[in-house]
Design a protein around this motif. Structure first.
Motif, PDB file in Angstrom:
ATOM      1  N   GLY A 118       0.813  -1.213   0.000  1.00 43.27           N
ATOM      2  CA  GLY A 118       0.000   0.000   0.000  1.00 43.27           C
ATOM      3  C   GLY A 118       0.844   1.259   0.000  1.00 43.27           C
ATOM      4  N   THR A 119       1.917   1.260   0.790  1.00 42.90           N
ATOM      5  CA  THR A 119       2.817   2.422   0.845  1.00 42.90           C
ATOM      6  C   THR A 119       3.608   2.569  -0.452  1.00 42.90           C
ATOM      7  N   THR A 120       4.070   1.436  -0.983  1.00 44.93           N
ATOM      8  CA  THR A 120       4.806   1.480  -2.246  1.00 44.93           C
ATOM      9  C   THR A 120       3.944   2.061  -3.357  1.00 44.93           C
ATOM     10  N   GLU A 121       2.660   1.711  -3.348  1.00 42.93           N
ATOM     11  CA  GLU A 121       1.752   2.250  -4.371  1.00 42.93           C
ATOM     12  C   GLU A 121       1.674   3.771  -4.291  1.00 42.93           C
ATOM     13  N   CYS A 122       1.676   4.316  -3.072  1.00 46.38           N
ATOM     14  CA  CYS A 122       1.678   5.782  -2.906  1.00 46.38           C
ATOM     15  C   CYS A 122       2.865   6.402  -3.630  1.00 46.38           C
ATOM     16  N   PHE A 123       4.038   5.834  -3.404  1.00 44.20           N
ATOM     17  CA  PHE A 123       5.261   6.380  -3.997  1.00 44.20           C
ATOM     18  C   PHE A 123       5.274   6.205  -5.517  1.00 44.20           C
ATOM     19  N   GLY A 160      12.120   0.314  -0.745  1.00 37.67           N
ATOM     20  CA  GLY A 160      12.924   0.298   0.482  1.00 37.67           C
ATOM     21  C   GLY A 160      12.284   1.050   1.627  1.00 37.67           C
ATOM     22  N   VAL A 161      11.827   2.266   1.367  1.00 40.92           N
ATOM     23  CA  VAL A 161      11.180   3.070   2.414  1.00 40.92           C
ATOM     24  C   VAL A 161       9.905   2.386   2.909  1.00 40.92           C
ATOM     25  N   SER A 162       9.159   1.777   2.003  1.00 42.49           N
ATOM     26  CA  SER A 162       7.915   1.096   2.363  1.00 42.49           C
ATOM     27  C   SER A 162       8.179  -0.097   3.286  1.00 42.49           C
ATOM     28  N   VAL A 163       9.219  -0.843   2.980  1.00 45.47           N
ATOM     29  CA  VAL A 163       9.582  -2.006   3.805  1.00 45.47           C
ATOM     30  C   VAL A 163       9.932  -1.573   5.229  1.00 45.47           C
TER      31      VAL A 163
END
Length: 316
Positions: A118-123, A160-163
């Motif tokens: 979900g966070t990766t999709e934002c980026f 990376g940031v999402s993980v």
């Protein structure tokens, strides 16, 4: 003495939850609605997998599509496949199953992976908006701006940031004690419903959640919006009314999906805990975990001429 008793009770509660896990109440307990939900979510899941897999295959076999835009679209498709897979299969099983339980570890893993994707999709959505901005508003410098090194760095950084962000939230969420109930009034393990079950103050969890959303989610959203505002401004200066209409239509459909995703996600994670409503939250969660991954390949690629031509060539 009181403090010692409280800590012992907490340890007992944590041990009990760890051994028994949780029970996901799901979307509905009405039999005919459960069947409808199962069929609808199964259809949406099939469309999600088919659309995103098709896009990945098309990009991999067509050399004309080996460019930054489709590189990020492929990343988005991978994200959507795994994002949907981390949630929908469990919905399908729980909708018709009598046993709706999920282990403590299983719940933690589901929350972790759904947050990562979900966070990766934002980026990725923000990066794609920047890519379109560079292509439309800075066409002469596009190849210089969106070089291979930058594209790889942006994609790697997004993952990376999402993980790391997801690992922090999961660690904080699953170190608290759960004593109010084992029943999660939701269809998957998400942070807010879990915090509602805690018998301890969850202020730290909420502060970290707000900070994380404020630092990662909101800037991505506003950056995406600003990019599209610049794109629309450039499109309006196109002399050809037909070309302007086509570009504007495409841009509007992209922006609609972006607002749908970011809007529901930010509302879920930025509003006060006191306003928590299980039914509203379920609806909002469906929009960004199930509906958006299904719509993305349809909006971003199916209408694209190069993608359609590649598919036609393979069928003839």
């Amino acid at each position: 003495m009181v403090e010692t008793t409280y800590n012992l009770n907490d340890m007992e509660e944590i041990n009990q939850t760890s051994s028994e896990g949780f029970i996901l109440l799901g979307l509905s307990n009405v039999p005919y609605l459960q069947v409808i939900c199962f069929l609808v979510f199964l259809l949406m899941y099939i469309i999600t997998l088919s659309g995103n897999l098709l896009l990945i295959i098309v990009v991999s076999i067509n050399r004309k599509l080996q460019n930054p835009m489709y590189f990020f679209l492929s990343n988005l498709s991978i994200v959507d496949i795994f994002f949907s897979t981390s949630i929908v299969p469990k919905i399908l099983v729980n909708t018709l199953a009598i046993d709706k339980s999920i282990s403590f570890l299983g719940c933690a893993l589901q929350m972790y992976f759904s947050m990562v994707f979900g966070t990766t999709e934002c980026f990725i959505l923000a990066v794609m908006a920047y890519d379109r901005f560079a292509a439309i508003c800075r066409p002469l410098h596009y190849n210089t701006i969106m070089n291979k090194t930058l594209c790889t760095s942006l994609a790697t950084g997004s993952w990376g940031v999402s993980v790391l962000n997801s690992a922090l939230h999961v660690a904080l969420t699953f170190q608290i004690s759960y004593c109010k109930s084992r029943h999660i009034n939701h269809f998957f393990c998400e942070m807010q419903p879990l915090l509602q079950l805690s018998c301890r103050d969850t202020l730290l969890n909420e502060i970290v959640m707000y900070i994380s959303t404020g630092i990662l989610g909101m800037p991505s959203f506003f950056f995406t919006l600003i990019s599209y505002v610049q794109i629309i401004s450039t499109i309006l200066r196109i002399r050809s009314s037909q070309g302007r209409h086509k570009a504007f239509s495409t841009c509007t459909s992209h922006l609609t999906v972006v607002v749908l995703y970011y809007g529901t996600l930010l509302f879920m994670y930025l509003r006060p805990r006191s306003t928590y409503s299980p039914e509203i939250d379920k609806t909002l969660s469906i929009l960004y975990t199930v509906v958006t991954p299904m719509l993305n390949p349809l909006v971003y690629s199916v209408r694209n001429k190069d993608v359609k031509n590649t598919v036609k060539r393979k069928h003839t």
